[in-house]
Design a protein around this motif. Structure first.
Motif, PDB file in Angstrom:
ATOM      1  N   ALA A  60      23.829 -37.087  61.070  1.00  0.00           N
ATOM      2  CA  ALA A  60      23.322 -36.314  59.929  1.00  0.00           C
ATOM      3  C   ALA A  60      24.439 -36.114  58.917  1.00  0.00           C
ATOM      4  CB  ALA A  60      22.795 -34.973  60.415  1.00  0.00           C
ATOM      5  N   THR A 108      19.825 -39.455  66.283  1.00  0.00           N
ATOM      6  CA  THR A 108      20.329 -40.463  65.344  1.00  0.00           C
ATOM      7  C   THR A 108      19.172 -40.892  64.443  1.00  0.00           C
ATOM      8  OG1 THR A 108      19.864 -42.233  66.924  1.00  0.00           O
ATOM      9  CG2 THR A 108      22.093 -41.275  66.964  1.00  0.00           C
ATOM     10  N   TYR A 130      16.208 -33.190  55.415  1.00  0.00           N
ATOM     11  CA  TYR A 130      16.620 -34.100  56.487  1.00  0.00           C
ATOM     12  C   TYR A 130      15.418 -34.430  57.363  1.00  0.00           C
ATOM     13  CZ  TYR A 130      21.548 -32.561  55.788  1.00  0.00           C
ATOM     14  OH  TYR A 130      22.793 -32.279  55.298  1.00  0.00           O
ATOM     15  N   SER A 131      15.414 -35.638  57.932  1.00  0.00           N
ATOM     16  CA  SER A 131      14.367 -35.986  58.898  1.00  0.00           C
ATOM     17  C   SER A 131      14.918 -36.935  59.955  1.00  0.00           C
ATOM     18  CB  SER A 131      13.152 -36.616  58.204  1.00  0.00           C
ATOM     19  OG  SER A 131      13.495 -37.848  57.615  1.00  0.00           O
ATOM     20  N   ALA A 132      14.375 -36.815  61.154  1.00  0.00           N
ATOM     21  CA  ALA A 132      14.729 -37.701  62.273  1.00  0.00           C
ATOM     22  C   ALA A 132      13.567 -37.678  63.261  1.00  0.00           C
ATOM     23  CB  ALA A 132      16.020 -37.268  62.948  1.00  0.00           C
ATOM     24  N   TRP A 187      18.955 -40.701  61.050  1.00  0.00           N
ATOM     25  CA  TRP A 187      18.655 -39.670  60.054  1.00  0.00           C
ATOM     26  C   TRP A 187      18.357 -40.260  58.680  1.00  0.00           C
ATOM     27  CZ3 TRP A 187      17.939 -34.629  61.023  1.00  0.00           C
ATOM     28  CH2 TRP A 187      18.369 -34.132  62.252  1.00  0.00           C
ATOM     29  N   ALA A 201      18.193 -38.470  54.795  1.00  0.00           N
ATOM     30  CA  ALA A 201      18.463 -37.210  54.105  1.00  0.00           C
ATOM     31  C   ALA A 201      18.520 -37.457  52.606  1.00  0.00           C
ATOM     32  CB  ALA A 201      19.774 -36.606  54.591  1.00  0.00           C
TER      33      ALA A 201
END
Length: 626
Positions: free
Chosen positions: A394, A493, A409-411, A495, A497
Motif C-alpha cells: 500500500a 498485496t 485504497y482497494s485490495a 493494491w 490507490a
C-alpha cells in the motif's frame, strides 16, 4: 533614510526609543476582503505594529509553483498595514509551527529528503520514520538549504522593498522559529544552519534587524539562536519572571515577548480553551511596565480555511479545529471581546490609544437549509479520482503526491482473512467490503485493526489526512497507510490507490448530485417518512447540496447538528472540517463569500439524522474548562 535599530536598552526608530506593541494577524487565516478591517481594529486596540508568519506551503503547493496573488498576496497585506499607519514584523520561517499544516513546511520537501538520506546523499543520515521527520529538514543539509534559497528568492524581495529603510512598514524579520525546541540537532550544526539562513536572508536585500524567538526556557534560549542575532522569548504568564530568563540570554538590548499567549488553540475532541481577560491584562501590564516590547499572539486568530489545520502528537494525535479563534481579543469573526477591552485599558496606561473602539457586529442572519440533492461518494469517485497507482504494498499519500485530504485504497480479501491489521493509519480510514461498512481505523483512538466479514470481496479504505503534525519530532512524517497491511492469514498485496480531489468537489461534481426524491429508492424512503424524502436519515460517505437566500456580504455561522463528520463548502469555497466530536459547534462563513442566493455542499463521511442545516445568529465554539 528611516532607520530601525537595536540599541543598548531599547529599539530605536529613527534614533528614538520605540516600544513595539504588536499583534499577530495571519493573512492566510483571514479572507483578504477582511484584512483592512482586522488591521484597523488592531490599531484601535492600541497596537503600533502587526506581525505575521508566512506559511511556505500556502504559497508553494508544489516545488515548481509559487503564488503571491489573492489570498496569498502578502505584499497587499503589508501595504494595508502601512496604510493604517502601523509597522510590521515578518516571520517567514521556513518553519512556523502556528498550528498550521506541517508547521508551514511543504510536504513535498520530505519524500526527496527521505530518498536522499536512504541513498547516502545530503547529510548522510538515514531517515527514521519512527521519530517522524526526514533527515536534513531544519538542519544544515544542502538539499534543504537549496529549497529554502529558492523560497526566499521568491518571497523576500517583496518584503525587502517594504522595509522601514525604504519607507515601508517592516521593522524586523525572524530567522527560523522556536528552534531551541527542535530535538536531535548537534549544537555546531544548529549554529551552521542558522548562519546559513541569515546569509540567505541578507542575500535577498533584507537589511532590517534579524531576530530569533524561543520559549522562555534556559535550554531553548541557549540553543535556539546565535550571539549575533537578537533573542526574543515566548510566554503567556509570569511576565516578570520570564523576562528575567530572557535577560540572562540577551544581556543587552531591548527585551521583547514575541509571542504573548493571550489565549490558546483548540483540538478536536477537547474543550474550547479560554484564558480570563483579567489574567491576560495583568501579565501584559507587568510586561509593558518593565519597558519590554510585546507581540500579542494572537490579536486575531481567524480560521483554518480549507484543509490547512495542523496537528500535535505527544503520544496521542490531536488535529487542530477549523476555528482558530484562539480566545483572542478580536474573535474569529472580528468582533471585539471582553479581553479586547481589558487589554486596551492596559495598553492605554503605557501608550496612546485611539478614542474610537471598533464597532460591535449585530447578530448574523438565521437561515434553514434543506440539502435536497445528493450523491454517494462511491458513485462519483471517477469524477474526483486522480491517477490510480497499482503496487504490491500500500503506498502512502506522499507516494501518491497527495499532500492533504483523501485517497481511496482497494485490495482483494478472501473469506478466511478474518481480520484487518495496519501498521499505522495516518490519520483515519473508513473501511468497507464490497461497499458494505466494516468499521473505522483511527489514529487518535489508536485503532489499527478490525474484524472482517467471512467472505471474499474487494476491501476499500477511504483514508483521510486530518492535518500534518506542526510541532516536534514527527514533523514531516508520511500520511496514509504506513507499514504492512495484514490479515489473519497474509500480508495484503495487489493494491490500487488514487488521490481524491475533494477540495474541488463543487466544481468537479457540477450536475452529478441528484434530487433526493429522484429515484425509486428515494421514493420508497420518502413514503416511509410520510412522503418527505428530506426528513429521512442519510448514510455516508455522501455529498449533499442545497441552496439558500440570505443577506449578501454578511457573516454567517453554520450549525450542523445531527451530522457526524466531514467537509463543508459555501459557494464552492471549502470552509473546512466539521465534527460532532466538538468542541466547535459552528463553522464561520466570511461575509465576502456570501451572495443573495447561495449553495451549501457537505461531504458527510458517516451519516446524518436529517439532511438539513441551519445558519445561526452567533458562533458556538463549545464548552470550556471553566
Amino acid at each position: 533614510m528611516p532607520t530601525f535599530e537595536i540599541g543598548e536598552r531599547d529599539f530605536l526608530l529613527d534614533g528614538r526609543p520605540f516600544q513595539v506593541i504588536s499583534g499577530a494577524l495571519h493573512y492566510f487565516r483571514v479572507h483578504p476582503d477582511q484584512w483592512a478591517d482586522r488591521i484597523r481594529s488592531a490599531r484601535l486596540l492600541g497596537l503600533n505594529t502587526i506581525e505575521t508568519y508566512v506559511a511556505w506551503n500556502f504559497h508553494a503547493p508544489e516545488p515548481d509553483e509559487f503564488d503571491l496573488t489573492g489570498r496569498r498576496d502578502l505584499g497587499r497585506f503589508l501595504d494595508l498595514v502601512a496604510a493604517e499607519g502601523l509597522h510590521a514584523i515578518v516571520r517567514p520561517g521556513p518553519y512556523i509551527c502556528a498550528e498550521w499544516d506541517g508547521g508551514g513546511l511543504p510536504a513535498w520537501l520530505f519524500p526527496s529528503a527521505l530518498r536522499q538520506a536512504q541513498d547516502g546523499a545530503g547529510s548522510g543520515r538515514r531517515a527514521d520514520d519512527s521519530a517522524g521527520g526526514a533527515a536534513g529538514v531544519r538542519r544544515h543539509d544542502p538539499a534543504f538549504l537549496d529549497a529554502i534559497g529558492t523560497y526566499y528568492a521568491r518571497l523576500l524581495p517583496l518584503v525587502a522593498k517594504r522595509q522601514v529603510t525604504t519607507g515601508g512598514p517592516v521593522l524586523m524579520v525572524q530567522v527560523e522559529n522556536e528552534y531551541g525546541a527542535y530535538p536531535g540537532v548537534p549544537d555546531d550544526e544548529r549554529a551552521a544552519y542558522l548562519r546559513e539562513l541569515v546569509r540567505l536572508t541578507r542575500e535577498q536585500g533584507i537589511d532590517v534587524p534579524l531576530f530569533t524567538s524561543d520559549q522562555a526556557d534556559d535550554e531553548h534560549l541557549s540553543r535556539g539562536g546565535l550571539p549575533e542575532l537578537h533573542k526574543t522569548a515566548n510566554f503567556g504568564s509570569r511576565s516578570t519572571e520570564r523576562l528575567a530568563v530572557l535577560r540572562r540570554h540577551q544581556p543587552t538590548g531591548p527585551l521583547m515577548c514575541m509571542e504573548f499567549w493571550d489565549g490558546w488553540f483548540d483540538s478536536w475532541g477537547q474543550v474550547h480553551h479560554v484564558t480570563t481577560p483579567d489574567q491576560a491584562a495583568g501579565d501584559l501590564d507587568d510586561l509593558l511596565a518593565a519597558g519590554a516590547s510585546v507581540n500579542l499572539y494572537m490579536v486575531h486568530g481567524g480560521t483554518n480555511l480549507g484543509l490547512t489545520n495542523g496537528a500535535n502528537d505527544k503520544g496521542t494525535y490531536l488535529p487542530i479545529t477549523t476555528s482558530y479563534d484562539y480566545d483572542a481579543p478580536l474573535s474569529e469573526h472580528g468582533a471585539p471581546t471582553a479581553k479586547f477591552h481589558a487589554l486596551r485599558a492596559v495598553i492605554a496606561k503605557h501608550a496612546p490609544v485611539p478614542d474610537e473602539p471598533p464597532a460591535e457586529p449585530g447578530p448574523a442572519p438565521e437561515v434553514d437549509v434543506v440539502l435536497d440533492h445528493r450523491a454517494a461518494l462511491a458513485d462519483v469517485v471517477p469524477l474526483l479520482s486522480g491517477p490510480v497507482t497499482a503496487s504490491d504494498a500500500a503506498p502512502t499519500l506522499d507516494d501518491l503526491r497527495q499532500w492533504s485530504g483523501f485517497a481511496l485504497y482497494s485490495a482483494r480479501v478472501e473469506a478466511d482473512d478474518e481480520v484487518l491489521v495496519v501498521g499505522e493509519v495516518r490519520d483515519r480510514a473508513i473501511v468497507a467490503l464490497d461497499g458494505d461498512p466494516v468499521g473505522v481505523l483511527d489514529r487518535s483512538a489508536h485503532l489499527y485493526s478490525l474484524p472482517l466479514p467471512r467472505r471474499a470481496g474487494t476491501l476499500t479504505l477511504l483514508v483521510e489526512d486530518r492535518g500534518r503534525v506542526n510541532y516536534g519530532p514527527r514533523i514531516g512524517e508520511p500520511k496514509g497507510l504506513v507499514g504492512a497491511v495484514r490479515t489473519a492469514r497474509r500480508e495484503l498485496t495487489g493494491w490500487r490507490a488514487a488521490p481524491l480531489r475533494v477540495e474541488d468537489a463543487p466544481a468537479l461534481l457540477a450536475g452529478a448530485l441528484r434530487p433526493a426524491d429522484g429515484s425509486p429508492e428515494a421514493a420508497a424512503v420518502a413514503e416511509a417518512h410520510g412522503g418527505d424524502a428530506v426528513a429521512a436519515p442519510v448514510a455516508g460517505p455522501s455529498f449533499h447540496r442545497g441552496t439558500f437566500d440570505t443577506v449578501a456580504g454578511a457573516d454567517h455561522f453554520l450549525r450542523l447538528d445531527g451530522w457526524t463528520r466531514g467537509l463543508a463548502w459555501v459557494n464552492g469555497e471549502l470552509l473546512g472540517r466539521y465534527s460532532s466530536q466538538g468542541p466547535t459547534a459552528t463553522l464561520y462563513v466570511p461575509g465576502p463569500l456570501v451572495r443573495d442566493t447561495n449553495e451549501l455542499m457537505l461531504l458527510e463521511l458517516h451519516g446524518a439524522a436529517v439532511p438539513r442545516a441551519r445558519f445561526v445568529a452567533a458562533p458556538d465554539l463549545g464548552p470550556t474548562e471553566e
